[in-house]
Design a protein around this motif. Structure first.
Motif, PDB file in Angstrom:
ATOM      1  N   VAL A  74       0.841  -1.202   0.000  1.00 38.27           N
ATOM      2  CA  VAL A  74       0.000   0.000   0.000  1.00 38.27           C
ATOM      3  C   VAL A  74       0.875   1.250   0.000  1.00 38.27           C
ATOM      4  O   VAL A  74       0.648   2.192  -0.772  1.00 38.27           O
ATOM      5  CB  VAL A  74      -0.951  -0.001   1.217  1.00 38.27           C
ATOM      6  N   LEU A  75       1.887   1.270   0.869  1.00 42.78           N
ATOM      7  CA  LEU A  75       2.760   2.441   0.960  1.00 42.78           C
ATOM      8  C   LEU A  75       3.593   2.636  -0.301  1.00 42.78           C
ATOM      9  O   LEU A  75       3.933   3.771  -0.654  1.00 42.78           O
ATOM     10  CB  LEU A  75       3.684   2.299   2.170  1.00 42.78           C
ATOM     11  N   ALA A  76       3.910   1.535  -1.002  1.00 40.69           N
ATOM     12  CA  ALA A  76       4.741   1.635  -2.209  1.00 40.69           C
ATOM     13  C   ALA A  76       4.055   2.448  -3.297  1.00 40.69           C
ATOM     14  O   ALA A  76       4.723   3.112  -4.101  1.00 40.69           O
ATOM     15  CB  ALA A  76       5.079   0.241  -2.728  1.00 40.69           C
ATOM     16  N   VAL A  77       2.710   2.400  -3.332  1.00 38.18           N
ATOM     17  CA  VAL A  77       1.988   3.145  -4.374  1.00 38.18           C
ATOM     18  C   VAL A  77       2.275   4.641  -4.255  1.00 38.18           C
ATOM     19  O   VAL A  77       2.373   5.352  -5.265  1.00 38.18           O
ATOM     20  CB  VAL A  77       0.469   2.864  -4.275  1.00 38.18           C
ATOM     21  N   GLY A  78       2.426   5.122  -3.023  1.00 36.94           N
ATOM     22  CA  GLY A  78       2.685   6.544  -2.831  1.00 36.94           C
ATOM     23  C   GLY A  78       4.005   7.022  -3.394  1.00 36.94           C
ATOM     24  O   GLY A  78       4.210   8.228  -3.540  1.00 36.94           O
ATOM     25  N   TRP A  79       4.933   6.104  -3.701  1.00 38.17           N
ATOM     26  CA  TRP A  79       6.234   6.482  -4.245  1.00 38.17           C
ATOM     27  C   TRP A  79       6.307   6.273  -5.755  1.00 38.17           C
ATOM     28  O   TRP A  79       7.345   6.558  -6.364  1.00 38.17           O
ATOM     29  CB  TRP A  79       7.335   5.670  -3.560  1.00 38.17           C
ATOM     30  N   MET A  80       5.236   5.799  -6.359  1.00 32.50           N
ATOM     31  CA  MET A  80       5.251   5.587  -7.809  1.00 32.50           C
ATOM     32  C   MET A  80       5.002   6.901  -8.539  1.00 32.50           C
ATOM     33  O   MET A  80       4.219   7.731  -8.086  1.00 32.50           O
ATOM     34  CB  MET A  80       4.175   4.568  -8.187  1.00 32.50           C
ATOM     35  N   PRO A  81       5.654   7.109  -9.681  1.00 36.92           N
ATOM     36  CA  PRO A  81       5.456   8.360 -10.427  1.00 36.92           C
ATOM     37  C   PRO A  81       4.037   8.509 -10.977  1.00 36.92           C
ATOM     38  O   PRO A  81       3.579   9.624 -11.207  1.00 36.92           O
ATOM     39  CB  PRO A  81       6.493   8.271 -11.558  1.00 36.92           C
ATOM     40  N   GLU A  82       3.345   7.390 -11.204  1.00 39.45           N
ATOM     41  CA  GLU A  82       1.938   7.444 -11.633  1.00 39.45           C
ATOM     42  C   GLU A  82       1.255   6.164 -11.158  1.00 39.45           C
ATOM     43  O   GLU A  82       1.905   5.159 -10.855  1.00 39.45           O
ATOM     44  CB  GLU A  82       1.818   7.587 -13.143  1.00 39.45           C
ATOM     45  N   LEU A  83      -0.070   6.225 -11.061  1.00 42.55           N
ATOM     46  CA  LEU A  83      -0.821   5.077 -10.565  1.00 42.55           C
ATOM     47  C   LEU A  83      -0.796   3.951 -11.592  1.00 42.55           C
ATOM     48  O   LEU A  83      -0.974   4.191 -12.798  1.00 42.55           O
ATOM     49  CB  LEU A  83      -2.270   5.477 -10.269  1.00 42.55           C
ATOM     50  N   PRO A  84      -0.577   2.703 -11.151  1.00 41.71           N
ATOM     51  CA  PRO A  84      -0.589   1.578 -12.101  1.00 41.71           C
ATOM     52  C   PRO A  84      -1.994   1.340 -12.648  1.00 41.71           C
ATOM     53  O   PRO A  84      -2.996   1.671 -11.994  1.00 41.71           O
ATOM     54  CB  PRO A  84      -0.119   0.393 -11.245  1.00 41.71           C
ATOM     55  N   PRO A  85      -2.126   0.783 -13.865  1.00 41.49           N
ATOM     56  CA  PRO A  85      -3.452   0.528 -14.455  1.00 41.49           C
ATOM     57  C   PRO A  85      -4.247  -0.483 -13.624  1.00 41.49           C
ATOM     58  O   PRO A  85      -3.707  -1.508 -13.172  1.00 41.49           O
ATOM     59  CB  PRO A  85      -3.133  -0.032 -15.849  1.00 41.49           C
ATOM     60  N   LEU A  86      -5.529  -0.215 -13.449  1.00 44.94           N
ATOM     61  CA  LEU A  86      -6.374  -1.106 -12.652  1.00 44.94           C
ATOM     62  C   LEU A  86      -6.503  -2.479 -13.304  1.00 44.94           C
ATOM     63  O   LEU A  86      -6.516  -3.509 -12.612  1.00 44.94           O
ATOM     64  CB  LEU A  86      -7.760  -0.473 -12.453  1.00 44.94           C
ATOM     65  N   TRP A  87      -6.596  -2.506 -14.636  1.00 46.47           N
ATOM     66  CA  TRP A  87      -6.788  -3.788 -15.309  1.00 46.47           C
ATOM     67  C   TRP A  87      -5.588  -4.715 -15.066  1.00 46.47           C
ATOM     68  O   TRP A  87      -5.743  -5.938 -14.911  1.00 46.47           O
ATOM     69  CB  TRP A  87      -7.016  -3.592 -16.815  1.00 46.47           C
ATOM     70  N   LEU A  88      -4.397  -4.115 -15.017  1.00 46.06           N
ATOM     71  CA  LEU A  88      -3.196  -4.915 -14.791  1.00 46.06           C
ATOM     72  C   LEU A  88      -3.187  -5.497 -13.370  1.00 46.06           C
ATOM     73  O   LEU A  88      -2.829  -6.663 -13.156  1.00 46.06           O
ATOM     74  CB  LEU A  88      -1.963  -4.050 -15.031  1.00 46.06           C
ATOM     75  N   LEU A  89      -3.603  -4.692 -12.389  1.00 48.66           N
ATOM     76  CA  LEU A  89      -3.646  -5.168 -11.007  1.00 48.66           C
ATOM     77  C   LEU A  89      -4.708  -6.241 -10.819  1.00 48.66           C
ATOM     78  O   LEU A  89      -4.501  -7.216 -10.081  1.00 48.66           O
ATOM     79  CB  LEU A  89      -3.902  -3.991 -10.060  1.00 48.66           C
ATOM     80  N   LEU A  90      -5.865  -6.072 -11.464  1.00 52.69           N
ATOM     81  CA  LEU A  90      -6.917  -7.087 -11.355  1.00 52.69           C
ATOM     82  C   LEU A  90      -6.453  -8.402 -11.971  1.00 52.69           C
ATOM     83  O   LEU A  90      -6.717  -9.487 -11.429  1.00 52.69           O
ATOM     84  CB  LEU A  90      -8.191  -6.585 -12.030  1.00 52.69           C
ATOM     85  N   LEU A  91      -5.761  -8.322 -13.102  1.00 51.99           N
ATOM     86  CA  LEU A  91      -5.230  -9.527 -13.724  1.00 51.99           C
ATOM     87  C   LEU A  91      -4.180 -10.182 -12.820  1.00 51.99           C
ATOM     88  O   LEU A  91      -4.167 -11.420 -12.653  1.00 51.99           O
ATOM     89  CB  LEU A  91      -4.611  -9.178 -15.080  1.00 51.99           C
ATOM     90  N   ALA A  92      -3.322  -9.363 -12.210  1.00 57.09           N
ATOM     91  CA  ALA A  92      -2.305  -9.904 -11.302  1.00 57.09           C
ATOM     92  C   ALA A  92      -2.942 -10.551 -10.081  1.00 57.09           C
ATOM     93  O   ALA A  92      -2.474 -11.585  -9.590  1.00 57.09           O
ATOM     94  CB  ALA A  92      -1.355  -8.789 -10.871  1.00 57.09           C
TER      95      ALA A  92
END
Length: 581
Positions: free
Chosen positions: A12-30
């Motif tokens: 959860v905390l790692a998302v705050g350090w990403m330059p942009e939010l990852p695509p939702l479709w990719l996370l759902l597939l993962a």
């Protein structure tokens, strides 16, 4: 269970350090693939699923945060609005004597239909430069000018955009003085009225400006009563962290409540500790650091009550997960790292020395924790108070058993408030007397801003040295300390010139550096006696480059957005020539 909590919270905390939010479709597939993997390889698959779910939660939270911001079409426009003051305004005078009130407000835009995506109301950080006294809970109608949250793009600068996001502000702006009409008075929640009443009564009972500022900060979470010189005074001794109600304060009050409640049994001790901590956090308006501290306290108490034989680190792991879910941007805050590192050091020492009695353990914890916190404070704030360990050894108990309980008593029992404030003022007056008589000859503040690898190396060396093994084994920590002493940046090669244009918003600041020469051209905007770009941007940047001497300071002209930080640079750096105009 513990590893799953750590992996989920870290994701959860790692998302705050990403330059942009990852695509939702990719996370759902993962998530789907990791769930299938968990059927075949349970341990690895479940850990992977926990990490993906943590990333998914952080992404959804971040998208909601971005969607809740003020529409770009409304920026800079004069907007009719009705607003409610959510907290006692922070009041101070600017350098020109102009009054300033800054406060959080719930703003309902009356012209919202004119912009697509406009929400009915927004939580906004507002400034008001007029003479009318604003109070928590009041509703006003007038005109506002708003802008979307923004920050400055400089290495080492305070991340204002992240801070605004953590506190839930959808915009910043100012309230125009005319036309301004009070809609209701004395309204708002009981907590708002209570905090405002406490601030009013304290102002009436304590007239010394610095003492009033300290007690207001410790009782109401309002630091506006402390001037820049007051902050510098406490910083010299490493005490400025005590003036911000945070996890330390909540933990000290909870500890005192635990001791008092322990008279009636173990469960009563936990209940009184949580109640005292919650009331004290309420004094600070349930600010983000206090909410994090309450979440950590409740997590540790839950594990302690329900799972007596569980490892002590289980409570810390649960705290990490809960804090991450409450605030996915928490790891951008210095308080997050200070709190978790402090608790981790205590657990480490208890593991290393399980047979020490309570008093010897308390001394050992203070001897290790003070330099550990000093290293982290130097990384975040750019300096060390070499007297800090000794001063904190006395100041933290005074805060825990004297100042915080008296502030809490004054808030809860109005008939005793005058006595409480008088008693609470005594150690503050004592500190001011000692500072006036001792500090000029001691120079207790040392500028020092280690790099991130140096800070980590120093912490590891400290923990390696503080173990139960033979002295020869502990001397292996020396190379780690040697790494920590390396300069944060290497000197420029001979013949190379580096020019950096700093982001100072309105105005200008440019740094020209060679191996043996530093030029600063203009110091940006701000209040010469308050917040300005020299202290927020230029000073941290120069410190990270290892600059101690400015050979030439050029001020192109005297407008505030070019010359407001001269006094800051004079105080912090040795100056060669100064060209003005």
């Amino acid at each position: 269970m513990q590893s799953r909590m750590i992996v989920s919270g870290a994701a959860v905390l790692a998302v705050g350090w990403m330059p942009e939010l990852p695509p939702l479709w990719l996370l759902l597939l993962a998530a789907l693939l990791s769930a299938l993997l968990a059927l075949c390889f349970r341990h690895i698959g479940v850990l992977l699923l926990c990490s993906v779910l943590g990333l998914l939660y952080g992404t959804l939270w971040g998208q909601q945060l971005l969607d809740a911001r003020l529409p770009a079409a409304l920026e800079g426009s004069r907007l009719r609005a009705e607003l409610q003051v959510l907290e006692p305004p922070q009041r101070r005078l600017r350098s020109q004597g102009e009054p300033l009130q800054r406060f959080a407000a719930l703003v309902r835009l009356l012209d919202c239909d004119s912009a697509p995506g406009c929400e009915p109301s927004y939580r906004v950080l507002l400034s008001y430069y007029g003479e009318l006294p604003l109070r928590a809970g009041e509703r006003w109608r007038g005109e506002v000018k708003l802008k979307r949250p923004y920050g400055l793009s400089n290495p080492g600068s305070f991340n204002r955009e992240s801070w605004l996001a953590q506190h839930g502000f959808a915009a910043t702006g100012y309230l125009r003085d005319s036309p301004l009409q009070r809609v209701s008075q004395g309204q708002g929640s009981p907590l708002q009225r209570w905090r405002q009443h406490l601030a009013d009564r304290l102002a009436a009972k304590v007239d010394h400006p610095t003492v009033h500022g300290v007690l207001l900060a410790l009782s109401n979470g309002d630091r506006s009563g402390l001037s820049q010189s007051d902050w510098a005074r406490f910083q010299r001794y490493g005490l400025n962290h005590l003036l911000v109600i945070s996890g330390l304060h909540v933990g000290l009050v909870a500890g005192l409540g635990f001791v008092i409640g322990g008279v009636f049994g173990r469960r009563s001790a936990h209940g009184v500790a949580l109640l005292a901590a919650t009331v004290y956090a309420g004094l600070a308006g349930f600010s983000l650091p206090t909410v994090r501290a309450l979440a950590m306290l409740l997590s540790v108490q839950t594990v302690s009550l329900l799972a007596r034989k569980s490892p002590a680190t289980l409570g810390l792991s649960l705290s990490l997960l809960v804090v991450a879910l409450l605030d996915p941007l928490a790891s951008h805050s210095a308080g997050f790292w200070l709190s978790f590192v402090a608790v981790a050091v205590i657990f480490y020492l208890r593991h290393m020395f399980p047979d020490l009695n309570n008093w010897r353990m308390a001394v050992l914890v203070q001897c290790v924790l003070a330099p550990a916190m000093g290293i982290l404070a130097a990384y975040w704030y750019g300096g060390l108070g070499w007297l800090s360990p000794l001063v904190n050894l006395m100041a933290v108990p005074i805060l825990g058993i004297w100042l915080a309980p008296l502030s809490l008593t004054a808030a809860l029992l109005p008939p005793l408030e005058e006595l409480c404030w008088s008693l609470a003022s005594l150690p503050v007056h004592g500190f001011l007397w000692l500072d006036n008589h001792i500090a000029p000859s001691l120079s207790p503040w040392m500028p020092y801003r280690p790099s991130l690898p140096a800070a980590i190396s120093a912490l590891l060396g400290l923990l390696w040295f503080a173990n139960h093994r033979a002295i020869g084994h502990r001397l292996l920590a020396v190379p780690l300390f040697a790494i920590a002493l390396m300069p944060a940046s290497l000197p420029l090669p001979v013949g190379r010139t580096e020019i950096t244009l700093l982001d100072v918003g309105q105005g200008l600041s440019l740094i020209l550096r060679r191996r043996d020469f530093t030029l600063v051209y203009d110091t940006g905007d701000g209040d010469p006696q308050g917040f300005n770009m020299a202290s927020a941007v230029i000073q941290p940047y120069l410190e990270r480059q290892g600059v101690e001497h400015i050979d030439l300071l050029v001020i192109s002209h005297g407008d505030r957005d070019h010359a407001s930080g001269v006094s800051v640079l004079r105080e912090r750096f040795s100056l060669g020539e100064i060209w003005i105009g």
